[in-house]
Design an enzyme around this catalytic site. Structure first.
Site, PDB file in Angstrom:
ATOM      1  N   ARG A  49      66.316  -9.862  47.575  1.00 38.25           N
ATOM      2  CA  ARG A  49      66.716 -10.997  46.747  1.00 38.25           C
ATOM      3  C   ARG A  49      65.807 -11.055  45.519  1.00 38.25           C
ATOM      4  O   ARG A  49      64.599 -10.821  45.622  1.00 38.25           O
ATOM      5  CB  ARG A  49      66.586 -12.324  47.517  1.00 38.25           C
ATOM      6  CG  ARG A  49      67.532 -12.453  48.707  1.00 38.25           C
ATOM      7  CD  ARG A  49      68.952 -12.694  48.233  1.00 38.25           C
ATOM      8  NE  ARG A  49      69.850 -12.966  49.334  1.00 38.25           N
ATOM      9  CZ  ARG A  49      70.574 -12.042  49.975  1.00 38.25           C
ATOM     10  NH1 ARG A  49      70.466 -10.776  49.611  1.00 38.25           N
ATOM     11  NH2 ARG A  49      71.375 -12.390  50.948  1.00 38.25           N
ATOM     12  N   THR A  50      66.381 -11.376  44.387  1.00 43.39           N
ATOM     13  CA  THR A  50      65.571 -11.586  43.193  1.00 43.39           C
ATOM     14  C   THR A  50      64.861 -12.925  43.330  1.00 43.39           C
ATOM     15  O   THR A  50      65.507 -13.969  43.357  1.00 43.39           O
ATOM     16  CB  THR A  50      66.455 -11.593  41.930  1.00 43.39           C
ATOM     17  OG1 THR A  50      67.159 -10.352  41.850  1.00 43.39           O
ATOM     18  CG2 THR A  50      65.601 -11.756  40.680  1.00 43.39           C
TER      19      THR A  50
END
Length: 266
Positions: free
Chosen positions: A42-43
């Site tokens: 996930r960013t």
């Protein structure tokens, strides 16, 4: 020699499994392993980012502007990034925020355009459809706790109608005759409103360009993540036109009269 019978082909005797291939086992993999391959990625925060995008409506269509800087934190890292992207024949999308996520958005929109062309049904995507698609995409990604870290301006001209709207990483959307993302929403937006609101149907293309250039100049002076190299996109009945990179005329001589600047104390 391959010592795994399941890779040799089907056994000759269907009634008797000579090589005990049922259930079929997984062939061992002894190649290099990526320690992160099994993790869900996930960013967590934007890394390489673009700042403000400005857009206004004018007499003949919509005009949009953005500088060419992508910053790595506070470092002005990439100075030739195009943050205005044409989608189809009627739409331009401008992005602030994470540039890798914007590249992913460009890829998705390119795939969408290819699918639309392949359908050959006589329909073309316009700015309204692109905006609706992006608003649904951004909200869906936000709901999965995996947002695309961008603020987008979507402008276009189709069937004689101007369109300009905003969508962000939460899926929030709204429309106005003047829009700005990033620091421009605080600094440039009041300038744009003063110059444009109530005059959308009389502002010429030259006036619209000057309004945007003046706002970009103020942002260059005030926003530490901006650059004096920029592009302007015009969308009208004539089609979409995105300029080459241009240089703003800027000067810092006015700073000498600012109290407290440099060695000046009085």
């Amino acid at each position: 020699m391959d010592h795994f019978p399941t890779n040799w082909g089907r056994p000759r005797n269907d009634a008797f499994d000579t090589y005990a291939t049922y259930p079929i086992h997984q062939r061992p993999y002894n190649g290099p392993k990526d320690s992160f391959a099994d993790g869900v990625q996930r960013t967590q925060q934007p890394i390489v980012t673009g700042t403000s995008v400005l857009a206004i409506k004018y007499k003949d269509g919509v005009m949009m502007a953005a500088d060419n800087l992508a910053s790595y934190g506070s470092l002005a890292r990439f100075k030739d990034v195009q943050r205005l992207h044409q989608v189809g024949n009627y739409t331009v999308i401008g992005a602030g925020g994470d540039m890798s996520d914007f590249q992913y958005i460009q890829y998705i929109l390119e795939e969408l355009s290819i699918d639309e062309i392949s359908a050959q049904d006589g329909h073309e995507l316009g700015p309204v459809e692109i905006h609706e698609y992006m608003s649904q995409l951004m909200y869906a990604r936000r709901s999965k706790m995996n947002p695309l870290w961008n603020s987008l301006l979507i402008g276009g001209f189709k069937d004689g109608k101007r369109f300009l709207s905003y969508v962000d990483l939460l899926g929030t959307t709204y429309s106005a005759s003047t829009l700005a993302t990033g620091y421009g929403a605080f600094i440039a937006q009041p300038l744009l409103r003063k110059a444009v609101e109530g005059r959308e149907d009389v502002i010429t293309e030259e006036e619209a360009r000057k309004i945007l250039e003046d706002s970009l100049r103020v942002l260059f002076y005030r926003d530490a993540r901006s650059l004096n190299k920029f592009q302007i996109a015009a969308i009208s009945s004539a089609g979409v036109s995105i300029s080459d990179s241009m240089q703003l005329d800027t000067a810092w001589s006015f700073a000498e009269n600012i109290r407290g600047y440099g060695a000046q104390t009085q």
